[in-house]
Scaffold this motif. Structure first.
Motif, short mmCIF file in Angstrom:
data_model
loop_
_atom_site.label_atom_id
_atom_site.label_comp_id
_atom_site.label_asym_id
_atom_site.label_seq_id
_atom_site.Cartn_x
_atom_site.Cartn_y
_atom_site.Cartn_z
N TYR A 7 92.42 -77.58 -31.17
CA TYR A 7 92.54 -76.31 -31.62
C TYR A 7 93.65 -76.17 -32.47
N ILE A 8 93.54 -75.02 -33.47
CA ILE A 8 94.73 -74.79 -34.27
C ILE A 8 94.89 -73.20 -33.94
N PHE A 40 88.83 -67.00 -31.70
CA PHE A 40 89.45 -65.64 -31.51
C PHE A 40 90.37 -65.15 -32.79
N ARG A 41 90.44 -64.07 -33.11
CA ARG A 41 91.46 -63.44 -34.04
C ARG A 41 91.58 -61.97 -33.46
N VAL A 58 95.22 -66.24 -34.56
CA VAL A 58 94.06 -66.79 -34.62
C VAL A 58 93.95 -68.11 -33.93
N VAL A 59 92.69 -68.34 -33.27
CA VAL A 59 92.42 -69.73 -32.80
C VAL A 59 91.12 -70.31 -33.42
N ILE A 60 91.15 -71.56 -33.71
CA ILE A 60 89.87 -72.14 -34.28
C ILE A 60 89.71 -73.28 -33.63
N ARG A 61 88.40 -73.66 -33.12
CA ARG A 61 88.31 -74.88 -32.40
C ARG A 61 87.50 -75.93 -33.29
N VAL A 93 99.73 -74.32 -35.53
CA VAL A 93 100.18 -75.52 -34.33
C VAL A 93 98.73 -75.76 -34.06
N SER A 94 98.65 -77.22 -33.85
CA SER A 94 97.56 -77.71 -33.50
C SER A 94 97.75 -78.04 -31.71
N TYR A 95 96.74 -78.09 -31.34
CA TYR A 95 96.41 -78.51 -29.67
C TYR A 95 95.18 -79.41 -29.29
N GLU A 96 95.61 -80.36 -28.35
CA GLU A 96 94.28 -81.08 -27.83
C GLU A 96 93.99 -80.65 -26.31
N GLU A 97 92.73 -80.45 -26.08
CA GLU A 97 92.35 -80.34 -24.58
C GLU A 97 92.72 -81.45 -23.78
#
Length: 97
Positions: A7-8, A40-41, A58-61, A93-97
């Motif tokens: 995700y970012i 989500f935005r 904002v969240v982008i998968r 920021v990027s995240y990984e599950e």
């Protein structure tokens, strides 16, 4: 091994609404080739703990972290960075599950 979704998350404070609208309108075309989707935005309703100076999020998968990296380095997205910088203060920021 199954790849993990990535995700970012963008924390945003808009400086120029017109330019920000242009940026937001153009970003979906840059993430689509990488299999990404908007999660989500929205605008900040309430900070429940700590400090958070941004007004929007904002969240982008993405399917995986390599897709995030490829999107962020793509010519299509790189073309939008000057518009983003003029339009808003943004931390991505990027995240990984």
């Amino acid at each position: 091994m199954e790849s993990k979704s990535a995700y970012i998350i963008g924390h945003i404070t808009v400086k120029d609404a017109e330019k920000w609208a242009e940026y937001c309108r153009r970003v979906p075309d840059t993430v689509a080739p990488w299999g990404a989707s908007l999660v989500f935005r929205g605008c900040n309703a309430q900070v429940l703990a700590g400090e958070h100076r941004y007004t929007d999020t904002v969240v982008i998968r993405f399917p995986d972290r390599s897709a995030v990296d490829a999107w962020h380095e793509s010519a299509a997205y790189r073309e939008l960075i000057p518009i983003r910088q003029q339009a808003a203060d943004v931390v991505i920021v990027s995240y990984e599950e």
